[in-house]
Every structure is written in structure tokens, then in C-alpha cells.
Write a protein that holds these residues in place. Sequence first.
Motif, PDB file in Angstrom:
ATOM      1  N   UNK A  65       0.825  -1.207   0.000  1.00  0.00           N
ATOM      2  CA  UNK A  65       0.000   0.000   0.000  1.00  0.00           C
ATOM      3  C   UNK A  65       0.857   1.255   0.000  1.00  0.00           C
ATOM      4  N   UNK A  66       0.196   2.405  -0.149  1.00  0.00           N
ATOM      5  CA  UNK A  66       0.896   3.689  -0.101  1.00  0.00           C
ATOM      6  C   UNK A  66       1.596   3.874   1.239  1.00  0.00           C
ATOM      7  N   UNK A  67       1.021   3.324   2.321  1.00  0.00           N
ATOM      8  CA  UNK A  67       1.633   3.455   3.641  1.00  0.00           C
ATOM      9  C   UNK A  67       2.987   2.761   3.708  1.00  0.00           C
ATOM     10  N   UNK A  68       3.128   1.629   2.995  1.00  0.00           N
ATOM     11  CA  UNK A  68       4.405   0.930   2.969  1.00  0.00           C
ATOM     12  C   UNK A  68       5.495   1.804   2.342  1.00  0.00           C
ATOM     13  N   UNK A  69       5.145   2.461   1.215  1.00  0.00           N
ATOM     14  CA  UNK A  69       6.112   3.321   0.530  1.00  0.00           C
ATOM     15  C   UNK A  69       6.459   4.545   1.392  1.00  0.00           C
ATOM     16  N   UNK A  70       5.425   5.167   1.960  1.00  0.00           N
ATOM     17  CA  UNK A  70       5.660   6.338   2.804  1.00  0.00           C
ATOM     18  C   UNK A  70       6.485   5.973   4.035  1.00  0.00           C
ATOM     19  N   UNK A  71       6.217   4.784   4.585  1.00  0.00           N
ATOM     20  CA  UNK A  71       6.985   4.330   5.736  1.00  0.00           C
ATOM     21  C   UNK A  71       8.453   4.109   5.396  1.00  0.00           C
ATOM     22  N   UNK A  73      10.120   5.770   3.138  1.00  0.00           N
ATOM     23  CA  UNK A  73      10.725   7.105   3.041  1.00  0.00           C
ATOM     24  C   UNK A  73      11.011   7.679   4.423  1.00  0.00           C
ATOM     25  N   UNK A  74      10.078   7.493   5.352  1.00  0.00           N
ATOM     26  CA  UNK A  74      10.253   8.043   6.697  1.00  0.00           C
ATOM     27  C   UNK A  74      11.408   7.373   7.437  1.00  0.00           C
ATOM     28  N   UNK A  75      11.497   6.037   7.297  1.00  0.00           N
ATOM     29  CA  UNK A  75      12.545   5.296   8.002  1.00  0.00           C
ATOM     30  C   UNK A  75      13.852   5.246   7.226  1.00  0.00           C
ATOM     31  N   UNK A  76      13.779   5.670   5.954  1.00  0.00           N
ATOM     32  CA  UNK A  76      14.942   5.618   5.059  1.00  0.00           C
ATOM     33  C   UNK A  76      15.502   4.203   4.933  1.00  0.00           C
ATOM     34  N   UNK A  77      14.573   3.248   4.883  1.00  0.00           N
ATOM     35  CA  UNK A  77      14.944   1.848   4.721  1.00  0.00           C
ATOM     36  C   UNK A  77      14.117   1.228   3.601  1.00  0.00           C
ATOM     37  N   UNK A  78      14.815   0.658   2.631  1.00  0.00           N
ATOM     38  CA  UNK A  78      14.125  -0.013   1.541  1.00  0.00           C
ATOM     39  C   UNK A  78      13.632  -1.385   1.965  1.00  0.00           C
ATOM     40  N   UNK A  79      12.953  -2.059   1.068  1.00  0.00           N
ATOM     41  CA  UNK A  79      12.441  -3.396   1.354  1.00  0.00           C
ATOM     42  C   UNK A  79      12.178  -4.119   0.037  1.00  0.00           C
ATOM     43  N   UNK A  80      11.993  -5.403   0.128  1.00  0.00           N
ATOM     44  CA  UNK A  80      11.643  -6.218  -1.035  1.00  0.00           C
ATOM     45  C   UNK A  80      10.556  -7.205  -0.677  1.00  0.00           C
ATOM     46  N   UNK A  81       9.614  -7.403  -1.584  1.00  0.00           N
ATOM     47  CA  UNK A  81       8.497  -8.318  -1.345  1.00  0.00           C
ATOM     48  C   UNK A  81       8.304  -9.181  -2.590  1.00  0.00           C
ATOM     49  N   UNK A 110      12.018   7.311  -4.224  1.00  0.00           N
ATOM     50  CA  UNK A 110      12.058   5.854  -4.145  1.00  0.00           C
ATOM     51  C   UNK A 110      12.325   5.276  -5.528  1.00  0.00           C
ATOM     52  N   UNK A 111      13.202   4.282  -5.587  1.00  0.00           N
ATOM     53  CA  UNK A 111      13.457   3.570  -6.830  1.00  0.00           C
ATOM     54  C   UNK A 111      12.834   2.184  -6.716  1.00  0.00           C
ATOM     55  N   UNK A 112      11.895   1.882  -7.601  1.00  0.00           N
ATOM     56  CA  UNK A 112      11.204   0.597  -7.598  1.00  0.00           C
ATOM     57  C   UNK A 112      11.724  -0.274  -8.737  1.00  0.00           C
TER      58      UNK A 112
END
Length: 358
Positions: A65-71, A73-81, A110-112
Motif C-alpha cells: 500500500x501507499x503506507x508501505x512506501x511512505x513508511x 521514506x520516513x525510516x529511510x529503509x528499503x524493502x523487497x516483497x 524511491x526507486x522501484x
Amino acid sequence: MINTDIATAHLHSHISEQLTTAVILLDAALTVRYFNTACCAVLGLGEKRLSEQHFPALFLHCDISAQHFSGALSSKQGFGVSDVQAVLADGRHLLLDISVTICENPAGHLLLEIRHVDQQRKISLESLQQHQHLAARELIRGLAHEIKNPLGGLRGAAQLLEESLPDELTEYTQLIIAQADRLRNLVDRLLGPYRPAQRISANLHQIIEQVRQLALMDNPCNVQFSRDYDPSIPDFTFDPELIEQALLNIVRNAQQALEQTNKPTICLQSRVLHQHTLHGKRYKLVALIRVIDNGPGIPTEIKDTLFYPMVSGKAGGTGLGLSIAQTLIHQHGGWIDCDSWPGHTEFTLYLPIADTED
């Protein structure tokens, strides 16, 4: 003299255009600021549809969701799913692997990286789910055997004891016998149908119509049924009784899931697939039945174990209906799959029609 920053930017742009992986750059508002050519192919969207668009708005549903992307950015930590379910605005369903990286330049972006999961991955997942299902069935059979043997002895002892007790005490032995019978019936239901499939040449649509009529006769939520049948499906050999039971279990579950839904609807759909693979075997023809409802969707926490016995999203549910349905379809060499998100749940039954390819 060539500006090295401009030259580097052109080089990076050229490299990204050669990738088969979709690359998308989002700003802090999650607006698409850049995408490569592969993005259009992976998502099946044109350049105008992607350019300067709010990325979450491209989807009717997405597991991220949009919250995952915004989160991120806030934490400055990327992720992969992996295996992200995404549904585009036109209703197309995609299974994606998505990697999210926080950009240092430009900052706050963010780079996706998005990869489309191919058919081979789906086949591998189907094979894994099949092995898990069979392992669960064997475990239950072993447990059932260990439960039923002492249960029979317990019931027999209660009957013998009853013969020597005064009438005012027999209510206790009757309670023991009744509870033993209840437990035995539960174990029998866990084991599911035990008779082998008795196949005859039959019309699949007649079975679907019988299920629809049965569902309409017991329809407390006034669910509206629609039909979308493929008349090209030929008659083929299967056990009509077992297929009817499997399909009815799924339709009943859908009706119960729609109890709190405004204008509840279920669509019964049939299609024929050509050259389709099931359980590692390729079939010339496969019949497909879909049961689609507009309910709240399946809870995320039970999606991966949905067809296991005793797994249910309903309060007080036994979770046996889907497990039994999967077993019945397995007896025919078929498979049941499920895609679900809020407002849409789709169970798909696959039944081989023609012989496997040589």
C-alpha cells in the motif's frame, strides 16, 4: 567539453532502457517521475498512463500500500516483497516481485524494481501447495486413526457401564456416548470423502446449475447470482456427485462471507483452457470454473493455509469445506486456486478434460 554529470545521466538512462526489469522512480508524493521501457511491458500500461501518475492509483488493489512506501521514506529503509498481488484498473491480475530502494540522489525519492512472476513460478507454487496439502492430509489420517481406536473403547465401556447403573445415573453414560459420537463424526469429517471417484461422461454446466439452484434455495442474504458460461466446454468424464459437493462447499462459503456485504453478488463462470499444466502435467484441454464474489476478501493471515483442515476465517467455522473441496478436485487430477483482495474473492477450479501430452 562534455559535462560529465550530463554524460553520466545519459549513460544511466541508456542502461535502464536496456533492462527487462521495470524501473520506476517515485517522488515523496509517490508520483511517477521516471520509468523505463520495460515498465510498460511488465505492467501492460502505456507511457501516457504512467507518466506523472500517482503510483498507488494505478491499481485497484496491491498488497503493498501507499503506507508501505511512505513508511520506507520516513525510516529511510528499503524493502523487497515477493509474490505481490496487484490488480490494475482494467481488472488484470498480476503477480509481481517488487524491490524498493531509497535514493540519495535525488533525495526523498524511491526507486522501484518490478519483475513479473512468470508461469513457471505459479507452477512451482502450485506444486509446493500440493505437497503441503497431501502432507496435511496424511497427518490428519494418522491422527484420526489414533483418536478413533481409543474412542471406540471409551464408547463401548460407557455402554457396558450403563447396564449396571440405576436409571438416575444413566444420563451420565449417555452424555459420554453422545460426546464420543460427536467426536467420531468430527474425525470422519476431517478425513473427508473416502470413496473413489466414479467417473461418467457428464455435462459440467448441468452440475454448476444444480449448485446454483441449491444455493438459491438456502439464500438468507439474498445473494444475486450471475452466470458466464463457455458453451465450448465438451462433455467429459468426472464424478458429478463429487464435483457438485466441491463446488457447493465453495459457493456456500462465498454466501456466508457476503453476510455483511451491501448488494452481495456471486458470479459463476466457466472457461476452457488449452495446453495447460496441472501438477507438472500438460493437458490439451482443461475446464475452469470460477466462483467470484464481492465480499470483504480473505484475511491475509490465513491465505497461505486456506485449504488446510481447521483453518477458517469465520467465527465458529470448522474450516473443513475448502479442505474437502480440494481433496475432491485432487481425486480428478485437478486443483483449486484462490485470488482475493477487499471487494473481490475468486476461487478457480481446474479439471483436466483431455489426456496429457505425450
